[in-house]
Design a protein around this motif. Structure first.
Motif, PDB file in Angstrom:
ATOM      1  N   GLN A  68       0.826  -1.183   0.000  1.00 30.37           N
ATOM      2  CA  GLN A  68       0.000   0.000   0.000  1.00 30.37           C
ATOM      3  C   GLN A  68       0.875   1.253   0.000  1.00 30.37           C
ATOM      4  O   GLN A  68       1.981   1.251   0.528  1.00 30.37           O
ATOM      5  CB  GLN A  68      -0.905   0.011   1.241  1.00 30.37           C
ATOM      6  N   PRO A  69       0.381   2.355  -0.584  1.00 30.88           N
ATOM      7  CA  PRO A  69       1.136   3.608  -0.568  1.00 30.88           C
ATOM      8  C   PRO A  69       1.501   4.017   0.863  1.00 30.88           C
ATOM      9  O   PRO A  69       0.693   3.913   1.775  1.00 30.88           O
ATOM     10  CB  PRO A  69       0.155   4.606  -1.196  1.00 30.88           C
ATOM     11  N   TRP A  72       6.462   2.112   2.689  1.00 33.74           N
ATOM     12  CA  TRP A  72       7.919   2.266   2.683  1.00 33.74           C
ATOM     13  C   TRP A  72       8.252   3.745   2.488  1.00 33.74           C
ATOM     14  O   TRP A  72       8.662   4.170   1.402  1.00 33.74           O
ATOM     15  CB  TRP A  72       8.535   1.422   1.569  1.00 33.74           C
ATOM     16  N   THR A 123       4.850   4.838  -4.795  1.00 34.67           N
ATOM     17  CA  THR A 123       4.698   3.380  -4.839  1.00 34.67           C
ATOM     18  C   THR A 123       4.612   2.895  -6.279  1.00 34.67           C
ATOM     19  O   THR A 123       5.272   1.944  -6.665  1.00 34.67           O
ATOM     20  CB  THR A 123       3.446   2.943  -4.053  1.00 34.67           C
ATOM     21  N   ASP A 124       3.800   3.568  -7.081  1.00 35.16           N
ATOM     22  CA  ASP A 124       3.666   3.291  -8.512  1.00 35.16           C
ATOM     23  C   ASP A 124       4.424   4.386  -9.257  1.00 35.16           C
ATOM     24  O   ASP A 124       4.005   5.542  -9.284  1.00 35.16           O
ATOM     25  CB  ASP A 124       2.186   3.286  -8.901  1.00 35.16           C
ATOM     26  N   TYR A 169       3.982   9.650   4.013  1.00 37.42           N
ATOM     27  CA  TYR A 169       4.526   8.961   2.853  1.00 37.42           C
ATOM     28  C   TYR A 169       6.032   9.155   2.702  1.00 37.42           C
ATOM     29  O   TYR A 169       6.659   8.469   1.889  1.00 37.42           O
ATOM     30  CB  TYR A 169       3.839   9.453   1.579  1.00 37.42           C
ATOM     31  N   ALA A 191      12.852  -4.409  -0.243  1.00 34.48           N
ATOM     32  CA  ALA A 191      11.872  -3.790  -1.130  1.00 34.48           C
ATOM     33  C   ALA A 191      12.545  -3.357  -2.418  1.00 34.48           C
ATOM     34  O   ALA A 191      13.755  -3.127  -2.472  1.00 34.48           O
ATOM     35  CB  ALA A 191      11.204  -2.592  -0.452  1.00 34.48           C
ATOM     36  N   TRP A 193      11.360  -1.925  -6.813  1.00 39.21           N
ATOM     37  CA  TRP A 193      10.341  -1.733  -7.843  1.00 39.21           C
ATOM     38  C   TRP A 193      10.460  -2.809  -8.913  1.00 39.21           C
ATOM     39  O   TRP A 193      11.555  -3.089  -9.415  1.00 39.21           O
ATOM     40  CB  TRP A 193      10.484  -0.353  -8.486  1.00 39.21           C
ATOM     41  N   LEU A 206       6.014  -1.129  -9.933  1.00 37.01           N
ATOM     42  CA  LEU A 206       5.311  -1.045  -8.653  1.00 37.01           C
ATOM     43  C   LEU A 206       6.255  -1.466  -7.538  1.00 37.01           C
ATOM     44  O   LEU A 206       7.046  -2.393  -7.695  1.00 37.01           O
ATOM     45  CB  LEU A 206       4.084  -1.954  -8.643  1.00 37.01           C
ATOM     46  N   LEU A 207       6.142  -0.801  -6.403  1.00 34.32           N
ATOM     47  CA  LEU A 207       6.977  -1.145  -5.252  1.00 34.32           C
ATOM     48  C   LEU A 207       6.480  -2.441  -4.622  1.00 34.32           C
ATOM     49  O   LEU A 207       5.279  -2.600  -4.370  1.00 34.32           O
ATOM     50  CB  LEU A 207       6.944  -0.005  -4.231  1.00 34.32           C
ATOM     51  N   GLN A 208       7.399  -3.375  -4.363  1.00 33.63           N
ATOM     52  CA  GLN A 208       7.050  -4.639  -3.747  1.00 33.63           C
ATOM     53  C   GLN A 208       8.032  -4.949  -2.630  1.00 33.63           C
ATOM     54  O   GLN A 208       9.123  -4.380  -2.563  1.00 33.63           O
ATOM     55  CB  GLN A 208       7.056  -5.759  -4.794  1.00 33.63           C
ATOM     56  N   GLU A 209       7.621  -5.845  -1.730  1.00 31.49           N
ATOM     57  CA  GLU A 209       8.441  -6.158  -0.564  1.00 31.49           C
ATOM     58  C   GLU A 209       8.411  -7.648  -0.267  1.00 31.49           C
ATOM     59  O   GLU A 209       7.570  -8.394  -0.780  1.00 31.49           O
ATOM     60  CB  GLU A 209       7.943  -5.390   0.671  1.00 31.49           C
TER      61      GLU A 209
END
Length: 367
Positions: A68-69, A72, A123-124, A169, A191, A193, A206-209
């Motif tokens: 979710q935005p 991170w 995030t995106d 944020y 994390a 992208w 997209l940001l992922q973890e």
């Protein structure tokens, strides 16, 4: 004299004072994060690499856990504008309102970086949103002993053109000093992208973890693992069985670990290199931020350079005296307790002390 020192201090505060109210002198906060450890990412294992690539070629990989935005708030996208568009090159971490910590590899052979910039709070990357901030890079500091063939001293600092304001944020990362027992930290995350599966025809990063474990250094360097290739200034993170790694992430991606007692996170590493992708006994290798704690402070001007180091900057004599006063007061035991408080906190503490001196001085004049 007290009045003169106060005026000098106000000048020194300068660029960071405007961000004091928003950053609150804190670091390591994740106001909008929640524990996703119950669903760790399972990355595919079809890509071989020696030094982690940037986003090139990663758009076809699957896997990762979208977030979710705001989850991170300290991660940064370093981007380059070229004739064919603007591209995400690597990641980094915001450690000061005007400084980003990343890896030197991102800039190896980069040439002119005047058109490079950083995106914070996104995030995106295709749709950063109103909460994101964009800054141009004012200066680049690459560790002078960086070795691209071995990734030794894979560390760099970016000074931004102007400070950013903190929010839910956007937050500062905490770089640990030598007092923190990093190997004892148990809850850690990585994390980066990656292109979304539905991003065709163009990439949509997209940001992922994923949740990972810090690996024992001796085990990671054993003959059946990395065979001595991991250096003392590096950390291994992942799982013995594989399945989770930074191979689909980009270089400079942060490795953060939750403090054992307090509700904040330590920035303990930046993604640097590895072998294979999420394979057994092949965890990701990260540059240890703790190892470079002093170097970071020196380059940011928060500590005087060592005797054998080249001075990063020359200060007028009065400012130098004030800087030394700050160090003496904030480090009475000659320790480097930077992680416990940000530069804004340090300046504010000295400011209040000088205000008290000024009040006493004025009382003496009236008497």
């Amino acid at each position: 004299m007290a009045l003169l020192r106060l005026l000098v201090l106000l000048a020194l505060v300068g660029s960071v004072w405007a961000t004091w109210d928003t950053c609150r002198g804190t670091c390591g906060l994740r106001p909008m994060a929640f524990d996703r450890s119950s669903a760790p990412a399972e990355y595919s294992q079809d890509k071989d690499y020696e030094i982690l690539d940037s986003s090139h070629g990663s758009s076809q990989d699957k896997g990762g856990t979208g977030i979710q935005p705001g989850a991170w708030p300290g991660i940064v996208s370093v981007q380059a504008t070229r004739e064919n568009g603007t591209w995400h090159m690597c990641s980094g971490a915001l450690i000061h309102p005007q400084w980003v910590l990343t890896v030197a590899q991102c800039f190896f052979g980069a040439g002119d970086i005047s058109k490079w910039e950083v995106v914070i709070g996104a995030t995106d990357l295709s749709q950063p949103g109103p909460e994101a901030e964009v800054r141009h890079i004012q200066s680049l500091i690459v560790h002078r002993h960086y070795n691209p063939s071995t990734a030794r001293n894979n560390m760099a600092l970016l000074e931004l053109e102007r400070p950013v304001e903190c929010s839910d944020y956007i937050q500062l990362g905490c770089v640990p000093d030598s007092s923190l027992a990093v190997p004892e930290l148990r809850t850690c995350y990585i994390a980066g992208w990656r292109a979304a599966p539905d991003s065709a025809p163009g990439p949509r990063p997209l940001l992922q973890e994923a949740k990972v474990r810090l690996m024992d250094a001796q085990v990671c360097n054993s003959s059946r693992w990395y065979g001595g290739a991991v250096q003392p200034q590096e950390l291994c993170a992942g799982y013995p069985r594989g399945g989770i790694d930074t191979c689909q992430g980009d270089i400079g991606g942060p490795l953060v670990c939750k403090d054992k007692t307090r509700d904040h996170f330590w920035l303990v590493g930046l993604a640097s290199w590895g072998k294979g992708c999420a394979g057994a006994k092949r965890p990701g290798v990260f540059t240890s931020t703790q190892h470079f704690h002093t170097w970071i402070l020196v380059q940011m001007g928060l500590l005087q350079p060592e005797a054998d180091a080249s001075p990063a900057e020359s200060f007028p004599s009065l400012e130098k005296e004030l800087q030394e006063d700050l160090e003496d007061e904030l480090n009475p035991n000659n320790s480097e307790d930077y992680a416990g408080g940000s530069f804004q906190q340090q300046i504010l503490g000295k400011f209040l002390n000088l205000m008290l001196e000024l009040v006493q001085f004025l009382k003496g004049e009236k008497a």
